[in-house]
Design a protein around this motif. Structure first.
Motif, mmCIF file in Angstrom:
data_model
loop_
_atom_site.group_PDB
_atom_site.id
_atom_site.type_symbol
_atom_site.label_atom_id
_atom_site.label_comp_id
_atom_site.label_asym_id
_atom_site.label_seq_id
_atom_site.Cartn_x
_atom_site.Cartn_y
_atom_site.Cartn_z
ATOM 1 N N GLY A 218 12.224 0.082 -28.658
ATOM 2 C CA GLY A 218 12.021 -0.984 -29.633
ATOM 3 C C GLY A 218 12.009 -2.376 -29.018
ATOM 4 O O GLY A 218 11.423 -3.309 -29.582
ATOM 5 N N GLU B 242 5.454 1.688 -30.412
ATOM 6 C CA GLU B 242 6.016 2.960 -30.875
ATOM 7 C C GLU B 242 4.959 3.770 -31.622
ATOM 8 O O GLU B 242 4.824 4.974 -31.413
ATOM 9 C CB GLU B 242 7.236 2.719 -31.763
ATOM 10 N N GLU C 47 18.211 3.481 -30.518
ATOM 11 C CA GLU C 47 17.235 4.256 -31.274
ATOM 12 C C GLU C 47 17.399 5.735 -30.953
ATOM 13 O O GLU C 47 17.989 6.096 -29.952
ATOM 14 C CB GLU C 47 15.824 3.835 -30.884
#
Length: 170
Positions: free
Chosen positions: A57, A70, A105
C-alpha cells in the motif's frame, strides 16, 4: 516521483495493457513487462533506500496515487489465471509476497490465488504446505487456516491429527 523514467515506462506499459484488455486480449507481453518493471522499480528504489515501500500500500502513497498498483497486480494475476499460466501465477504471486512485509496489510488475496494455481497444476500437497508456511508467516490471518482446511476437506483427508494447535473443525 517527478519525471522518473522507470515510472514513466511503467505508466506506458500499464496503459497499453489495459487498452489491450479493452480490445479483448486476455494476456499479452505488456502485462508481464509491466509487472517486471514494477518489480525492478522496487528493487532499484530499495537499493537506494532499504525502507522504500515496505508495504504494498505504500506504493500508492509514494506515487501520489497515480497508479492503482494493487489493482494492477491483482488484474495481472487474474490475466495469468485466464490464460492458464498457473506456473507464472505462482512465481509472480510469490515474487510480490516476498517483496513486501505484510505487517499492515494482508497478503491473503494473492496467497489464495497462488494456492488455487498450485491446485490447478496438480500440486495439492504443495498447496497445503504453502498454507502451513502462510500460517507461520501471518498467524493472525484466518484466511490461511480456512484455506488449508478447505484444501484438506476437498481432498477428503481432513483428520484431527493434521490440524495444528488452535485449529478446530467447525
Amino acid at each position: 516521483m517527478g519525471r522518473d523514467p522507470e515510472w514513466e515506462r511503467f505508466a506506458e506499459l500499464t496503459a497499453r495493457c489495459y487498452k489491450a484488455a479493452e480490445n479483448g486480449n486476455t494476456l499479452n507481453a505488456c502485462w508481464n513487462d509491466a509487472f517486471d518493471v514494477l518489480m525492478e522499480i522496487v528493487a532499484i528504489k530499495r537499493g537506494e533506500d532499504s525502507s522504500f515501500a515496505r508495504e504494498l500500500g505504500d506504493m500508492e502513497k509514494l506515487t501520489d496515487f497515480k497508479f492503482n498498483i494493487e489493482g494492477l497486480i491483482l488484474d495481472y494475476l487474474d490475466k495469468l489465471w485466464e490464460a492458464g499460466d498457473y506456473e507464472k501465477l505462482c512465481i509472480s504471486g510469490n515474487r510480490i509476497i516476498s517483496m513486501f512485509d505484510w505487517r499492515v496489510e494482508s497478503s491473503s488475496v494473492i496467497r489464495i490465488k497462488v494456492v488455487n494455481a498450485l491446485v490447478k497444476i496438480g500440486k495439492k500437497d504443495e498447496a497445503v504446505q504453502y498454507c502451513i508456511e502462510w500460517i507461520k508467516a501471518e498467524p493472525e490471518d484466518v484466511n490461511a487456516v480456512m484455506t488449508k482446511k478447505a484444501l484438506l476437506t476437498n481432498a477428503g483427508t481432513l483428520k484431527k491429527t493434521e490440524l495444528t494447535e488452535g485449529e478446530a473443525v467447525c
